[in-house]
Design a protein around this motif. Structure first.
Motif, PDB file in Angstrom:
ATOM      1  N   VAL A  72       0.845  -1.202   0.000  1.00  0.00           N
ATOM      2  CA  VAL A  72       0.000   0.000   0.000  1.00  0.00           C
ATOM      3  C   VAL A  72       0.886   1.261   0.000  1.00  0.00           C
ATOM      4  N   SER A  73       0.259   2.433  -0.201  1.00  0.00           N
ATOM      5  CA  SER A  73       1.031   3.666  -0.370  1.00  0.00           C
ATOM      6  C   SER A  73       1.733   4.071   0.926  1.00  0.00           C
ATOM      7  N   ALA A  74       2.810   4.828   0.764  1.00  0.00           N
ATOM      8  CA  ALA A  74       3.612   5.245   1.908  1.00  0.00           C
ATOM      9  C   ALA A  74       2.781   6.022   2.920  1.00  0.00           C
ATOM     10  N   ASP A  75       1.904   6.889   2.429  1.00  0.00           N
ATOM     11  CA  ASP A  75       1.098   7.703   3.347  1.00  0.00           C
ATOM     12  C   ASP A  75       0.216   6.841   4.229  1.00  0.00           C
ATOM     13  N   GLU A  76      -0.394   5.801   3.604  1.00  0.00           N
ATOM     14  CA  GLU A  76      -1.283   4.954   4.399  1.00  0.00           C
ATOM     15  C   GLU A  76      -0.461   4.143   5.419  1.00  0.00           C
ATOM     16  N   LEU A  77       0.715   3.680   4.986  1.00  0.00           N
ATOM     17  CA  LEU A  77       1.585   2.934   5.909  1.00  0.00           C
ATOM     18  C   LEU A  77       1.925   3.775   7.132  1.00  0.00           C
ATOM     19  N   VAL A  78       2.257   5.052   6.866  1.00  0.00           N
ATOM     20  CA  VAL A  78       2.608   5.939   7.979  1.00  0.00           C
ATOM     21  C   VAL A  78       1.393   6.130   8.884  1.00  0.00           C
TER      22      VAL A  78
ATOM     23  N   ILE B 155      10.709  10.250   9.219  1.00  0.00           N
ATOM     24  CA  ILE B 155      11.682  11.060   9.947  1.00  0.00           C
ATOM     25  C   ILE B 155      12.002  12.226   9.048  1.00  0.00           C
ATOM     26  N   GLY B 156      11.467  13.407   9.382  1.00  0.00           N
ATOM     27  CA  GLY B 156      11.566  14.557   8.470  1.00  0.00           C
ATOM     28  C   GLY B 156      10.778  14.212   7.210  1.00  0.00           C
ATOM     29  N   ASN B 157      11.460  14.224   6.052  1.00  0.00           N
ATOM     30  CA  ASN B 157      10.784  13.852   4.824  1.00  0.00           C
ATOM     31  C   ASN B 157      11.069  12.430   4.415  1.00  0.00           C
TER      32      ASN B 157
END
Lengths: 316, 278
Positions: B215-221, B229-231
């Protein structure tokens, strides 16, 4: 004499600034029983631990069966069996499992493991307890399991660090019977430390160690000859008469209660002398000198505070 | 090899003989599951039940592998270690045997919980997932068994070890997101949790068992399966590498320490006189 199986040359072990073993040298002949005698803290266990390769020396040369204990650890470990003073059994496993693990550690071929286990259990009379948990055994039985285990890989040298401490006399006698039998059958060398004088007296050589130094090294009979005298304890009906007699023969004596304690040089002639005056003797006991007396003589201290069942031979 | 298998056989046998421990280890995870799944519902995590269960499985694997330390310390203080050390066996073999037996027990424990979890609704779409799960549990087992062995060989003393053990396991356990969602932690602790290898182990294991690796990075986060960590985003894939690196360090350290350490100068429980205090 064959080549010595254990050679210790100028062995030193220091803990920080404390010197536990101080320039000790000795050799042990193949097939002999060697006893290390000394009070607690004398350096016995340090020497055994170093010979068994689990402690590093500070300096000196130590060889077992021609292998250096510092550089050929594994060669040494293969030819020695060790019974430590404290139990090193796996209490949560059965007797058989303990023995099995030992065979694995010493690479006893799988095909003979079962046979070997039965053999050693038979030696120490524990065949019936093969499947028992070690934790369920009595103190003496645990000790026997431990001795059986140390024999599984048929070591050339067996180290016994106070092997029978805390055992009843009968168990002690049994264990010794097994050990001596094995020693004869297999020409095994036994390196022993002990508090019990009678155990030291069956040895071929005794080294007495105190404050990290060997202060006497010889056959037990030689040590006794050199350092002790036989002692006669006399109770008399005529104290004045006995005192006169002893003075006449120039024999020193001490009085303990109503008992006269006399140092005897020659037992035979002493008995002859006493025989001539037997009317005034109520009782007479002649005691042989013990290794404890040897220790006492050399150091001025008793080897242990409480006395043991010493090897007393009595006459009359 | 014979030594390693014999040691594994011994340790696994010891484990199975302790029935009470076995039962408790199976019951406790479900107690925690009941206790904490509600907390996770409150932080907008989808499928919170399985999310929590996955975390518990991996923390049980972690805790069970750390038991190696306790059993090693027991072997040292009971004197049994001395029997092993005077034998011609290589110490590395003993270290490997201990690590592998502890790994086996830990993975077995994890698998049992997952099997029960299956009836609670922990389902997978492909058969590869359970296989990957087992493989990862074995990895975690090896990593933390090595860590535990390192601790045991460094401490050696039973009393000191109890204190050390609490001091080490408590932060690892509570700062990895299994019992408390990381987003509920104060900022300082959130920052600290990024230095906790279990944080990454948990994140990857959850992503793996919930089949969310792609799944997308945003959803994982958002689901706390990846960390920003930062960007920079630490993806679950990178988490595995972090865990593996941590493990590699401790495999090397534990075998070195275990091979070098002097077990002869161990303080035994009082009343039990050691030959070396003679």
């Amino acid at each position: 004499m064959t080549m010595p199986i254990i050679v210790v040359e100028d062995f030193v072990k220091k803990y920080g600034s404390f010197t536990a073993v101080d320039h000790v040298s000795f050799t042990v002949e193949t097939g002999s029983i060697f006893a290390f005698l000394g009070p607690n803290g004398a350096g016995k266990s340090t020497t055994i631990s170093t010979l068994c390769t689990i402690m590093d020396k500070t300096s000196g040369n130590l060889l077992i069966d021609g292998n250096d204990i510092a550089t050929d650890k594994n060669a040494v470990r293969n030819v020695i069996g060790v019974v430590f003073q404290d139990s090193t059994l796996d209490y949560k496993m059965t007797v058989e499992e303990n023995l099995n693990m030992h065979c694995v550690f010493y690479n006893v071929p799988k095909s003979i493991v079962d046979e070997r286990i039965d053999l050693v259990l038979n030696i120490v009379n524990l065949s019936k307890w093969k499947k028992a948990m070690v934790s369920s055994l009595s103190g003496g039985m645990k000790r026997r399991v431990e001795i059986a285990r140390s024999l599984l890989h048929i070591p050339k040298v067996l180290f016994l660090d106070e092997p029978t401490t805390g055992l009843d006399p009968q168990t002690r006698a049994n264990i010794w019977e097994y050990i001596l039998k094995l020693q004869k059958e297999r020409n095994m060398t036994i390196f022993l430390t002990t508090h019990y004088m009678e155990e030291a007296e069956i040895s071929d050589k005794v080294a007495i160690i105190d404050h990290g130094k060997i202060i006497a090294f010889d056959e037990p009979s030689e040590l006794k000859k050199q350092y002790t005298k036989d002692i006669a304890e006399i109770i008399t009906s005529n104290e004045r008469g006995l005192e006169k007699l002893l003075e006449k023969y120039q024999m020193g004596y001490k009085k303990r209660g109503n008992v006269y304690v006399v140092e005897v040089n020659e037992v035979a002639s002493f008995l002859e002398m006493v025989g001539e005056h037997k009317k005034i003797i109520i009782s007479l006991e002649v005691k042989k000198g013990t290794l404890n007396d040897v220790f006492l003589k050399i150091t001025g201290r008793d080897i242990r505070r409480q006395s043991n069942a010493n090897d007393n031979s009595s006459y009359v | 090899m014979r030594t390693i298998t014999a040691l594994m056989y011994r340790n696994i046998k010891l484990f199975t003989r302790n029935r009470l421990q076995l039962i408790l280890l199976l019951i406790m995870p479900y107690f925690y599951l009941y206790l904490i799944s509600t907390i996770f519902k409150s932080v907008s995590i989808n499928d919170s039940m399985n999310y929590v269960l996955a975390g518990i499985v991996i923390i049980v694997v972690f805790q069970t592998s750390l038991n190696i330390a306790t059993s090693t310390i027991e072997d040292i203080s009971s004197g049994y270690m001395k029997e092993v050390l005077v034998s011609p066996v290589k110490r590395v073999e003993i270290a490997i045997g201990q690590i592998l037996s502890s790994t086996t027990i830990a993975s077995f424990q994890g698998i049992l919980i997952l099997i029960i979890g299956y009836f609670f609704g922990m389902k997978y779409t492909t058969p590869i997932t359970p296989l990957a799960i087992i493989a990862f549990m074995i990895l975690i087992g090896i990593v933390f068994s090595s860590f535990g062995l390192f601790l045991a060989a460094s401490v050696k003393n039973a009393q000191t070890f109890q204190i050390i053990s609490v001091a080490v396991t408590t932060p690892i356990t509570f700062l990895c997101g299994v019992y408390v969602p990381l987003s509920l932690l104060p900022n300082g602790l959130q920052f600290l949790s990024l230095f906790n290898p279990m944080t990454y182990a948990t994140a990857f294991f959850r992503a793996l068992s919930l089949e969310k690796l792609s799944v997308s990075a945003d959803e994982l986060v958002a689901q706390e399966l990846a960390f920003k960590i930062g960007n920079y985003v630490i993806t679950p894939q990178m988490s595995v590498i972090i865990v593996a690196l941590f493990g590699l360090i401790f495999i090397i350290l534990s075998t070195i320490v275990f091979s070098k350490v002097d077990f002869t100068r161990v303080t035994r429980p009082s009343g039990n006189k050691d030959i070396f205090q003679q």
